[in-house]
Design an enzyme around this catalytic site. Structure first.
Site, PDB file in Angstrom:
ATOM      1  N   SER A  13       0.841  -1.199   0.000  1.00 27.00           N
ATOM      2  CA  SER A  13       0.000   0.000   0.000  1.00 27.00           C
ATOM      3  C   SER A  13       0.871   1.242   0.000  1.00 27.00           C
ATOM      4  O   SER A  13       1.661   1.452   0.930  1.00 27.00           O
ATOM      5  CB  SER A  13      -0.910   0.014   1.220  1.00 27.00           C
ATOM      6  OG  SER A  13      -1.523   1.281   1.357  1.00 27.00           O
ATOM      7  N   HIS A  38      -1.123  -1.202  -4.394  1.00 30.25           N
ATOM      8  CA  HIS A  38      -2.406  -0.917  -3.755  1.00 30.25           C
ATOM      9  C   HIS A  38      -2.503   0.569  -3.438  1.00 30.25           C
ATOM     10  O   HIS A  38      -1.610   1.139  -2.805  1.00 30.25           O
ATOM     11  CB  HIS A  38      -2.531  -1.747  -2.476  1.00 30.25           C
ATOM     12  CG  HIS A  38      -3.889  -1.714  -1.854  1.00 30.25           C
ATOM     13  ND1 HIS A  38      -4.927  -2.510  -2.275  1.00 30.25           N
ATOM     14  CD2 HIS A  38      -4.379  -0.975  -0.827  1.00 30.25           C
ATOM     15  CE1 HIS A  38      -5.988  -2.285  -1.539  1.00 30.25           C
ATOM     16  NE2 HIS A  38      -5.693  -1.344  -0.658  1.00 30.25           N
ATOM     17  N   ASP A  40      -4.909   3.343  -1.621  1.00 32.25           N
ATOM     18  CA  ASP A  40      -6.009   3.562  -0.686  1.00 32.25           C
ATOM     19  C   ASP A  40      -6.580   4.963  -0.862  1.00 32.25           C
ATOM     20  O   ASP A  40      -5.920   5.957  -0.546  1.00 32.25           O
ATOM     21  CB  ASP A  40      -5.518   3.386   0.754  1.00 32.25           C
ATOM     22  CG  ASP A  40      -5.244   1.932   1.102  1.00 32.25           C
ATOM     23  OD1 ASP A  40      -6.137   1.102   0.898  1.00 32.25           O
ATOM     24  OD2 ASP A  40      -4.139   1.634   1.581  1.00 32.25           O
ATOM     25  N   MET A  42      -9.265   7.649   0.298  1.00 30.93           N
ATOM     26  CA  MET A  42     -10.109   7.981   1.447  1.00 30.93           C
ATOM     27  C   MET A  42     -10.633   9.405   1.308  1.00 30.93           C
ATOM     28  O   MET A  42      -9.930  10.285   0.808  1.00 30.93           O
ATOM     29  CB  MET A  42      -9.314   7.852   2.749  1.00 30.93           C
ATOM     30  CG  MET A  42      -8.633   6.508   2.950  1.00 30.93           C
ATOM     31  SD  MET A  42      -7.765   6.446   4.540  1.00 30.93           S
ATOM     32  CE  MET A  42      -6.774   4.968   4.316  1.00 30.93           C
ATOM     33  N   HIS A  71      -8.473   0.906  -3.983  1.00 30.11           N
ATOM     34  CA  HIS A  71      -9.457   0.614  -2.935  1.00 30.11           C
ATOM     35  C   HIS A  71     -10.140   1.916  -2.542  1.00 30.11           C
ATOM     36  O   HIS A  71      -9.522   2.792  -1.929  1.00 30.11           O
ATOM     37  CB  HIS A  71      -8.720  -0.028  -1.748  1.00 30.11           C
ATOM     38  CG  HIS A  71      -9.576  -0.270  -0.557  1.00 30.11           C
ATOM     39  ND1 HIS A  71      -9.035  -0.508   0.700  1.00 30.11           N
ATOM     40  CD2 HIS A  71     -10.924  -0.328  -0.385  1.00 30.11           C
ATOM     41  CE1 HIS A  71     -10.008  -0.692   1.568  1.00 30.11           C
ATOM     42  NE2 HIS A  71     -11.159  -0.577   0.943  1.00 30.11           N
ATOM     43  N   MET A  73     -12.365   3.977  -0.309  1.00 29.66           N
ATOM     44  CA  MET A  73     -13.021   4.150   0.985  1.00 29.66           C
ATOM     45  C   MET A  73     -13.713   5.500   0.948  1.00 29.66           C
ATOM     46  O   MET A  73     -13.346   6.448   1.654  1.00 29.66           O
ATOM     47  CB  MET A  73     -11.988   4.034   2.114  1.00 29.66           C
ATOM     48  CG  MET A  73     -11.512   2.613   2.323  1.00 29.66           C
ATOM     49  SD  MET A  73     -10.041   2.494   3.377  1.00 29.66           S
ATOM     50  CE  MET A  73      -8.755   2.673   2.119  1.00 29.66           C
ATOM     51  N   MET A 142     -11.523  -6.332   5.254  1.00 24.47           N
ATOM     52  CA  MET A 142     -10.748  -5.417   6.093  1.00 24.47           C
ATOM     53  C   MET A 142     -10.449  -6.113   7.412  1.00 24.47           C
ATOM     54  O   MET A 142     -11.356  -6.577   8.103  1.00 24.47           O
ATOM     55  CB  MET A 142     -11.522  -4.123   6.343  1.00 24.47           C
ATOM     56  CG  MET A 142     -11.697  -3.236   5.123  1.00 24.47           C
ATOM     57  SD  MET A 142     -10.136  -2.679   4.393  1.00 24.47           S
ATOM     58  CE  MET A 142      -9.355  -1.841   5.776  1.00 24.47           C
ATOM     59  N   GLY A 147      -9.278   3.526   7.520  1.00 27.76           N
ATOM     60  CA  GLY A 147      -9.078   4.949   7.740  1.00 27.76           C
ATOM     61  C   GLY A 147      -7.648   5.354   7.997  1.00 27.76           C
ATOM     62  O   GLY A 147      -7.259   6.470   7.680  1.00 27.76           O
ATOM     63  N   GLY A 149      -3.314   3.755   8.317  1.00 27.12           N
ATOM     64  CA  GLY A 149      -2.364   2.669   8.222  1.00 27.12           C
ATOM     65  C   GLY A 149      -1.786   2.342   9.595  1.00 27.12           C
ATOM     66  O   GLY A 149      -1.946   3.085  10.561  1.00 27.12           O
ATOM     67  N   GLY A 150      -1.114   1.196   9.658  1.00 25.44           N
ATOM     68  CA  GLY A 150      -0.367   0.844  10.851  1.00 25.44           C
ATOM     69  C   GLY A 150      -1.184   0.332  12.013  1.00 25.44           C
ATOM     70  O   GLY A 150      -0.693   0.300  13.149  1.00 25.44           O
ATOM     71  N   ASP A 178      -6.684  -6.651   3.995  1.00 28.73           N
ATOM     72  CA  ASP A 178      -6.052  -5.343   4.150  1.00 28.73           C
ATOM     73  C   ASP A 178      -6.145  -4.927   5.608  1.00 28.73           C
ATOM     74  O   ASP A 178      -7.241  -4.785   6.146  1.00 28.73           O
ATOM     75  CB  ASP A 178      -6.763  -4.323   3.259  1.00 28.73           C
ATOM     76  CG  ASP A 178      -6.099  -2.954   3.265  1.00 28.73           C
ATOM     77  OD1 ASP A 178      -5.130  -2.756   4.014  1.00 28.73           O
ATOM     78  OD2 ASP A 178      -6.571  -2.078   2.513  1.00 28.73           O
ATOM     79  N   GLY A 179      -4.980  -4.765   6.244  1.00 35.07           N
ATOM     80  CA  GLY A 179      -4.946  -4.258   7.601  1.00 35.07           C
ATOM     81  C   GLY A 179      -4.122  -5.116   8.530  1.00 35.07           C
ATOM     82  O   GLY A 179      -4.471  -6.257   8.802  1.00 35.07           O
ATOM     83  N   GLY A 200       1.283  -2.378   4.152  1.00 30.35           N
ATOM     84  CA  GLY A 200       1.818  -1.031   4.034  1.00 30.35           C
ATOM     85  C   GLY A 200       3.097  -0.854   4.811  1.00 30.35           C
ATOM     86  O   GLY A 200       4.203  -0.989   4.288  1.00 30.35           O
ATOM     87  N   SER A 201       2.962  -0.569   6.101  1.00 28.94           N
ATOM     88  CA  SER A 201       4.143  -0.324   6.919  1.00 28.94           C
ATOM     89  C   SER A 201       5.061  -1.537   6.973  1.00 28.94           C
ATOM     90  O   SER A 201       6.289  -1.392   7.063  1.00 28.94           O
ATOM     91  CB  SER A 201       3.723   0.081   8.340  1.00 28.94           C
ATOM     92  OG  SER A 201       2.864  -0.879   8.920  1.00 28.94           O
TER      93      SER A 201
END
Length: 228
Positions: A13, A38, A40, A42, A71, A73, A142, A147, A149-150, A178-179, A200-201
């Site tokens: 991400s 990916h 995101d 938002m 994605h 959101m 999810m 909303g 990351g991390g 994702d998450g 992501g992270s």
């Protein structure tokens, strides 16, 4: 996009990338083994954060050689479908919770030439996507509340992933998560039935465009863990 296959996909991400160097970051993660990129999106309304829009997708499209996995959101979705198609998204995923006419949304995404995905928030039961399986190419579970990351992985979502995988059967539909995905949680979601892992992270941590080999090490660690 290439023909459907259920081999494991790692989709970093770019929410965790250096915002000032997106083109270079995309090239770096792909060179280091990313399968998808990916994005995101938002809106500060459907989720409590604002990130990217079609302009960003258009700007990084020339740098993406794999698959751009977008994605959304956001709510509403329908007014923006054509803009993301024109910007170059390969997969466009909308949340089942984002509006009252999800069938229409998914059909419009496919009609615009993209693969259609539908996403489920942690609080939404897997049964919400049962009527949609003939209209989608991907279902995104999810494993954190969307909303930011991390966040910490929500382990109760493993049962939802397994139930979804069973519900899909032999349909050509990707199961994406994702998450909170990292080398510790990757084997759990893969065993439950996921074949596309957004991270992501866990991918970008410790690396940079100048030290891109760290991205490769992180991607390889997630992939190896998921395949155990």
């Amino acid at each position: 996009m290439t023909a459907f296959d259920r081999t494991l996909k790692i989709a970093p991400s770019i929410l965790s990338a250096d915002f000032a160097a997106f083109g270079a970051e995309v090239r770096a993660i792909e060179a280091q083994g990313a399968d998808w990129v990916h994005v995101d999106v938002m809106d500060g309304h459907f989720v409590p954060n604002i990130t990217f829009g079609p302009q960003l997708v258009r700007a990084i499209r020339p740098h993406v050689k794999t698959v751009m996995d977008v994605h959304l959101m956001i709510a509403p979705v329908d007014p923006y479908i054509d803009a993301f198609a024109e910007a170059g998204a390969d997969i466009l995923t909308a949340h089942v919770e984002a509006g009252p006419h999800i069938h229409r949304t998914l059909q419009a995404i496919r009609g615009a030439g993209m693969k259609a995905g539908v996403a489920l928030n942690p609080g939404t039961p897997v049964e919400a996507v049962a009527p949609l399986l003939d209209d989608v190419d991907l279902v995104l579970v999810m494993t954190v509340n969307p909303g930011f990351g991390g966040q910490k992985f929500l382990h109760p979502m493993l049962d939802k992933i397994a139930a979804l995988r069973a519900m899909i059967g032999d349909r050509e539909i990707h199961v994406e998560v994702d998450g909170g995905v990292d080398a510790k949680t990757a084997p759990l979601v893969a065993r439950a039935g996921a074949d596309a892992l957004v991270a992501g992270s866990a991918v970008f941590r410790g690396g940079s465009v100048e030290a891109a080999s760290v991205y490769g090490e992180n991607i390889a660690a997630i992939r190896a863990a998921a395949q155990t």
